[in-house]
Design a protein around this motif. Sequence first.
Motif, PDB file in Angstrom:
ATOM      1  N   UNK A 155       1.707   9.104 -14.413  1.00  0.00           N
ATOM      2  CA  UNK A 155       2.436   8.365 -13.387  1.00  0.00           C
ATOM      3  C   UNK A 155       2.666   9.184 -12.125  1.00  0.00           C
ATOM      4  N   UNK A 156       2.490  10.500 -12.184  1.00  0.00           N
ATOM      5  CA  UNK A 156       2.740  11.345 -11.009  1.00  0.00           C
ATOM      6  C   UNK A 156       1.552  11.397 -10.066  1.00  0.00           C
ATOM      7  N   UNK A 157       0.382  10.980 -10.521  1.00  0.00           N
ATOM      8  CA  UNK A 157      -0.821  10.965  -9.682  1.00  0.00           C
ATOM      9  C   UNK A 157      -1.167   9.528  -9.363  1.00  0.00           C
ATOM     10  N   UNK A 158      -1.199   9.206  -8.067  1.00  0.00           N
ATOM     11  CA  UNK A 158      -1.440   7.834  -7.649  1.00  0.00           C
ATOM     12  C   UNK A 158      -2.658   7.765  -6.726  1.00  0.00           C
ATOM     13  N   UNK A 159      -3.400   6.700  -6.824  1.00  0.00           N
ATOM     14  CA  UNK A 159      -4.490   6.455  -5.892  1.00  0.00           C
ATOM     15  C   UNK A 159      -3.942   5.723  -4.678  1.00  0.00           C
ATOM     16  N   UNK A 160      -3.860   6.427  -3.566  1.00  0.00           N
ATOM     17  CA  UNK A 160      -3.368   5.829  -2.330  1.00  0.00           C
ATOM     18  C   UNK A 160      -4.498   5.761  -1.313  1.00  0.00           C
ATOM     19  N   UNK A 161      -4.366   4.824  -0.379  1.00  0.00           N
ATOM     20  CA  UNK A 161      -5.398   4.585   0.622  1.00  0.00           C
ATOM     21  C   UNK A 161      -4.756   4.508   2.003  1.00  0.00           C
ATOM     22  N   UNK A 162      -5.326   5.223   2.944  1.00  0.00           N
ATOM     23  CA  UNK A 162      -4.829   5.178   4.317  1.00  0.00           C
ATOM     24  C   UNK A 162      -5.167   3.837   4.952  1.00  0.00           C
ATOM     25  N   UNK A 163      -4.219   3.287   5.693  1.00  0.00           N
ATOM     26  CA  UNK A 163      -4.433   2.002   6.363  1.00  0.00           C
ATOM     27  C   UNK A 163      -4.823   2.163   7.827  1.00  0.00           C
ATOM     28  N   UNK A 164      -5.028   3.409   8.271  1.00  0.00           N
ATOM     29  CA  UNK A 164      -5.294   3.650   9.698  1.00  0.00           C
ATOM     30  C   UNK A 164      -6.541   2.924  10.188  1.00  0.00           C
ATOM     31  N   UNK A 165      -7.567   2.832   9.353  1.00  0.00           N
ATOM     32  CA  UNK A 165      -8.803   2.131   9.735  1.00  0.00           C
ATOM     33  C   UNK A 165      -8.870   0.739   9.136  1.00  0.00           C
ATOM     34  N   UNK A 166      -7.820   0.336   8.409  1.00  0.00           N
ATOM     35  CA  UNK A 166      -7.820  -0.955   7.762  1.00  0.00           C
ATOM     36  C   UNK A 166      -8.450  -0.884   6.382  1.00  0.00           C
TER      37      UNK A 166
END
Length: 297
Positions: free
Chosen positions: A100-111
């Motif tokens: 639970x401490x490692x998450x797949x996150x994605x930057x929204x800067x380019x959509x």
Amino acid sequence: MTPRTCGFFPSRLSLLVGMAWMLGLGISTAGAQTTFYSLDFQGGTTDYTGNFRALYTTAQTNALNYPVTASGGAGNLSLRIATSYSGNGSVVFDTTPADSSVKNTFSTSAGLDVHFQVSLGGTGASSANSPSIGVLFINPTTETSSQMALVNFDSDTSDRIRFFGGNPNGSNSGADAQGGTTTTGDGGASYTTNSITNVDVKYAISGTSALLTMTVGSLTSTYTFASGTSLSNVEIGLRLYDAVNGTAYATIDNFTISSIAAIPEPSTTALMILGVLLLAGLAYRRKQGFTAAAEVH
């Protein structure tokens, strides 16, 4: 008499150079869509359990959020609520679901662009008794705020696109507040033929607002959330709703998470227009040169 010639006569080389410059400029500025993850579920339920985790807390009652289970063979993955009770469940894309401490996150800067295919199965489809599937863009810091685009498969000929914002585990409707007006139409999904329909959700930022665009088959709707709702990084999840007693359900396939292709800046667009005008001018002068050379007085 001697033939008249044009004072400026561009060669084929100059035209080819100009065209190559325009093509190179277009390629370098238009950008390409980058696929971060793609799941065709050829591994069946293993692909699901290895890439998704449940989104719920122990303090919640089962009536608000049921665990989601996967069934089916390779390339044919049905996601359902693990109970016959009418409720909803949410899962998060996570390549390390046990940690639970490692998450797949994605930057929204380019959509961001989330795409998958869905087919419907079972019986009992109606406006009050139908499956729905939503795409969640979740704040990874707390996982208690999100924006969501959702489609209700109300019948063989009518689907509803709706937008929500708030806690992805907040209420039986999937989030705390509905945004915008409901868009209704036929996205092409069918219970009788189990036809495959494309679902696509794009996340963009307008000022400080989150902007979602959902396309289900031929049906499209866009909603801009209130100022201050944009997230710089998100987790991506799916929110599912099972019909009463599980009589109707959705099966997903070919799940991808990508960036949205970049759009040229206004200054770049202006340069491209100037390039087009330059090439047009060169072509015109060349044509005039041929005409003048052909005239004999």
